[in-house]
Structures are given as C-alpha cells and as structure tokens.
Scaffold this active site. Structure first.
Site, PDB file in Angstrom:
ATOM      1  CB  SER A 146      -0.920  -0.192   0.882  1.00 19.56           C
ATOM      2  OG  SER A 146      -2.316   1.214   1.115  1.00 19.56           O
ATOM      3  CG  ASP A 297      -3.285   3.480  -2.172  1.00 22.22           C
ATOM      4  OD1 ASP A 297      -4.248   3.346  -2.784  1.00 22.22           O
ATOM      5  OD2 ASP A 297      -3.401   3.287  -1.337  1.00 22.22           O
ATOM      6  CG  ASP A 299      -2.291  -1.156  -2.602  1.00 21.47           C
ATOM      7  OD1 ASP A 299      -2.419   0.256  -2.331  1.00 21.47           O
ATOM      8  OD2 ASP A 299      -2.856  -1.683  -2.191  1.00 21.47           O
ATOM      9  CG  ASP A 301      -5.620  -0.093  -1.273  1.00 21.15           C
ATOM     10  OD1 ASP A 301      -5.287   0.833  -1.410  1.00 21.15           O
ATOM     11  OD2 ASP A 301      -6.303  -1.259  -0.857  1.00 21.15           O
TER      12      ASP A 301
END
Length: 571
Positions: A146, A297, A299, A301
C-alpha cells in the site's frame, strides 16, 4: 538474544539459498540489533494482511516467508474445498521485488496442483478483488505494501467472494502456516498450471467500474477539469481509462509521477492522506484552474481528493469528508430512482466519522459499523445477502461503491468523486459546498488523526503499554467534558463511566479503545495493523447554522482538538 541467534542459525541450512545464508551470517557477526528485530517474531496477518520490511528473517518479507504463507494457504484450500481443480489469481504492484515475489507465490501454488492466473504486469488491488469472482477463483493474492515506505512489501489474501480473508478462514490459514517448517514449502513450479492474464480482464473491469461509478445520466462530464496523479503507482493502469470510459475528457496527469517506481522519487511518502504527496498535483491544478485533484496510493485502493474551498483555494479533504459526501450522493441517487425501501445499508468502521450514520439515517438507510479494515465491510455484504449494499468507507481514504469489488477501490471511487464535483459545478455549487450543506443539515464534524511511530521490538512493547495504561487508568474528563463511555473492543465491553453500567460489544475482539462524551466528543486509540504505529483518532462536533459561518466553526473545533491533544500530552 541467544534465542534469536538459534532461530537465525536455522536459516543457515540447505533449505535456504546462498544469498539468504550470507545475509544471515553477516547479521550474526555484525548487527545483533537488526538480527533481533528480524527474528523476535513471525510475520502475522493484520488488518491489511502480511506487510513488512523486505529482507531475510522470520519478521521480514522474503521468498521464504511468502512461500510459507502460500504453502499454508495451499494446504488450507486443499483441505477445505471439494473442487477438482482449485484456482487462484495473483496481482502485484509497483514495489521492489513485487514481480519476483508474485512469481514465487505462483510457483508454490502450481507446485501444489493449483491453477494460477498471474497478471502480466502490475495491476490495482481492486482489479484483483474483481478478478477473483470474474474468473471464478477460490482465492486471490496481491503483492503490495500500500502506502508504506519503499523498503516494505506485503501479501494480502482474498477469498472466493473477492473480499479479504476473515474468520474462520484467516485463523484456519494462519494455523496451517504456523504448522509448517520452511523445508516443507514446495517451490518447484508446474508451469502448465500458470496462465498469464491481462487486457481481457482489464477491459471488463474498466467497463464495470465506469458503470458503477457513473451514477447520474444528466451530468456534463466534459466541463469538469481534473488533475490526476498515480504517485508512481498502479492506478495509471486503470484510472485514466476509467475516466475516459465514463466521459471525462478534461483530464490532466501529473507527468513527473506517471511512471510506476517503487522508490517513489518525487514524494516523501506515497500516501494520499498527506498534503505534501499531492503538492505537485495541486500546483498543477492551480496553473490550470482545475476543479478537482485526485491522487491514489501505490496499489490504487485509496484516494485523496482535493477541491476548491469557498475562497477558491485547493483543500485536501480527509477520508471522513469524502466518505460522507460520496455516501450522501450515492444514497440520493438511489432515492431519486425510488429504490430506498428500508432494505439498504451503508458500511463504515468504528474509528470513522459518526456523521455518515446521521446522513444515512436521514434517508432511512441503515449503517453497519465494523472494525477497522475493509475486509470487515466486505464481510457485511456476505452476511446480509438479502439487503442492498449502497457503498461504504473508512477514515483512511478508502471507499467502495456497490459490491462488484469487495475491497476499497480508488478506481470507482475516483469516478464517484468526479460525479459529485461535476454535478455540483453544473448546479452552481462545488464538492466542498456540498459537504458544508451536509454539515448544516446535520452537524459540523471535525476529525483529526495522530500517528506515533514506535519501531522494532521495544517499540511494539511501548505501544502495548500505552494502550494498557489507557485501559487500566481511564481518562475521566477531557477539555472540561466528562467521559461518558469507554468502549474496549479487546474485552468486548462498553462501560458507562458515570453509572458503571457495562454492555457487550458484538464485534470480533480488537485492541481498540474509544472514549466518548455525551456531546459526541470522541477519542479512539489503536495500534496500526500494517505499520509500527499507534494511532489516535479525535472527533468533535457542533451545529452549523449557515455555510457562511463554516470557517469560524471549523476554527473553534480545531482549537478544541488541539486542547485535547495537549491535555493528553501527545504533542
């Protein structure tokens, strides 16, 4: 220390490759403190899966800790699924070693006779969640850390419904992992069982995202000027295409941050919660006169949203604010279509703003409250199959629209944020004014987060001691207000500190404490599930009679929060 060296020496056997053995030998000889941190515990599944610094050792992300986790997952799937051919889909982000680690994970699964769908290149986490159900897989795995610093990587497991693992599967998988020796990992791949996937899944995901995120038919999307930054992450693979698919044409990408890069060279932290991370984007927005800034961010999500305030200046919304505005907008859409009948719900978490509960209740919509972590919001959908899930969010900049993805999803949430902004602009308002209208109709809620980093073994002990002190010596008054209740999610109890009455909390146990006054002033404390931090969440509220007084009221609430922080000696 003797115990740590004994554990470390097990990594000098033939089970481990030469590179790993050399790294361990150097630690034993030259760096006992680092050795202790690498071996004082094993990697554990937290709110966001398994996440940590890369390197050799049981408390690090490496080929062997990932291999052991995957072998344990394989064993659990084989034991608990009757299907003749099991299958798992794997995605990975832009971090160092993610692609290599994804192949290691694929190798272990295939060595256990499990079919693997492996994305050809980096992909957003929400696409992995989508792909689990789209490909009818039994599980999914994404390699990501993340928004953590560059030295981190991680591993998240998803179940067949596309949501992250929750009880009983999480405990079952962990039990299988803990029962394994590293020598039992099957690393010899069956390449015939590994299938590369890409555009064929992307196209369906983008189309579905555009459908779910475009909630109104009568919006002039071409009139909204958008600045977007992927912060060197995976969202560049999906968000621009989704915006285009939905009909947004005036989109400007921060070129310096377009290329995926695990070093995140232009930011101190690739965290859209931080105003500094979006500085390049907001500067570009000022140059162009843009209406909205979106940053995601690594990734993809979570998303940060910056919009123009009443003075025309770019202002970064916090996660609670964007969640409230988007939830209100989504419910309003359901209402306009005549679909609100008392059978709908939205999801939130125990440390997120209580304003979302008030907003939903105003429409006759139920709010379900879960522990921190989107896996619990996804579980709500599974646990309420006869109810309609409208959307859900949490304070840490995550939102999920509908249930086609079962995790926080910055792709669809980006579209929803832009829908709000575009319709508001069309009606002579703005995203920020829509938030202020919600405050006037309900109350003005102001939240603030403090994270205190405590690294290593000693730091973990300090965090536990801080929580223990707050649990055993409760605060009785804060900023002149008497504390009414103390909710202890570890003990599953809520105690009225005035009357002494104790009631049960019907949620899984979690090391979280929440103090609350009669007026709704709230202080929550919890250790992060993914970083060496303890987090303190502050929430205060008051009435707002008209939009023109918003700045004054916000200043008063800010001052109240700062008094509380000072009183708790956290500044």
């Amino acid at each position: 220390m003797k115990e740590f060296i004994t554990k470390a020496k097990l990594w000098l056997t033939s089970t481990f490759d030469t590179e790993t053995q050399t790294e361990i030998q150097d630690l034993i000889a030259n760096n006992p403190k680092d050795l202790a941190d690498r071996f004082y515990k094993d990697m554990e599944f937290g709110t966001g899966g398994m996440r940590g610094v890369m390197g050799a050792g049981t408390n690090r992300i490496n080929k062997y800790t990932l291999g052991r986790a995957t072998q344990g997952l394989s064993n659990y799937l084989i034991e608990n699924t009757d299907k003749e051919q099991l299958s798992v889909v794997i995605a990975y982000d832009c971090r160092h070693n993610s692609k290599k680690f994804a192949k290691v994970v694929a190798d272990v699964l295939s060595a256990n006779n499990i079919k693997v769908f492996l994305f050809e290149d980096l992909r957003p986490t929400p696409e992995l969640s989508f792909a689990v159900r789209h490909l009818d897989c039994d599980a999914g795995i994404v390699l990501t850390a993340s928004h953590n610093p560059p030295e981190y990587n991680g591993y998240k497991v998803y179940w067949a419904d596309g949501g992250q693992i929750v009880p009983p599967h999480d405990k079952g998988i962990i039990a299988n992992v803990n029962a394994l020796n590293f020598s039992e990992i099957k690393f010899d791949a069956n390449e015939d069982l590994i299938e590369t996937i890409g555009k064929e899944v992307d196209d369906v995901f983008i189309t579905e995202s555009a459908n779910k995120g475009s909630l109104s038919n009568n919006i002039d999307r071409k009139n909204l000027k958008i600045v977007f930054t992927s912060l060197h992450g995976t969202s560049i693979m999906s968000v621009p295409d989704a915006l285009a698919k939905a009909g947004y044409t005036d989109v400007h990408i921060v070129e310096e941050q377009r290329k995926p890069d695990g070093d995140f060279p232009t930011v101190k932290s690739p965290n859209p919660e931080e105003p500094e991370a979006l500085e390049m984007a907001t500067n570009l927005a000022d140059q162009l006169g843009a209406d909205i800034v979106i940053g995601t961010d690594p990734d993809c999500d979570r998303l940060g949203v910056a919009v123009r305030d009443l003075d025309g200046k770019m202002k970064l919304m916090n996660g609670n604010q964007t969640m409230v505005v988007m939830t209100d907008f989504a419910i309003q859409k359901w209402k306009n279509e005549g679909k609100i009948n008392g059978n709908q719900f939205v999801g939130t978490t125990i440390v997120s703003t209580e304003l979302v509960n008030e907003v939903a209740a105003g429409y006759g919509v139920q709010t379900n409250v879960a522990l921190t972590g989107f896996k619990w919001i996804a579980k709500m959908i599974r646990d309420n199959p006869d109810m309609d899930f409208i959307g859900g969010g949490e304070e840490s900049f995550g939102y999920m629209v509908g249930d086609f993805v079962r995790d926080k999803d910055a792709v669809t949430a980006t579209l929803l944020a832009c829908e709000v902004a575009a319709l508001a602009k069309q009606n002579g308002s703005s995203f920020y004014e829509e938030l202020l209208k919600i405050y006037v109709n309900n109350k003005f809620y102001k939240e603030h987060l403090i994270s205190i980093t405590k690294k290593g073994m000693d730091g973990a002990a300090e965090i536990q001691q801080m929580l223990s002190d707050m649990r055993n010596n409760p605060i009785l008054e804060i900023d002149g207000e008497q504390i009414e209740t103390l909710s202890d999610y570890q003990a599953s109890t809520r105690k009225n500190l005035i009357t002494g009455e104790v009631t049960n909390i019907d949620l899984p146990k979690s090391n979280v404490l929440i103090y609350q006054t009669a007026s709704g002033t709230r202080i929550a404390a919890r250790p992060s599930g993914t970083e060496p931090k303890i987090k303190f969440y502050f929430s205060v509220n008051t009435s707002l009679d008209k939009i023109e007084n918003a700045q004054q009221v916000e200043s008063e609430l800010d001052a109240k929060i700062q008094r509380i922080i000072k009183e708790m000696k956290l500044n």
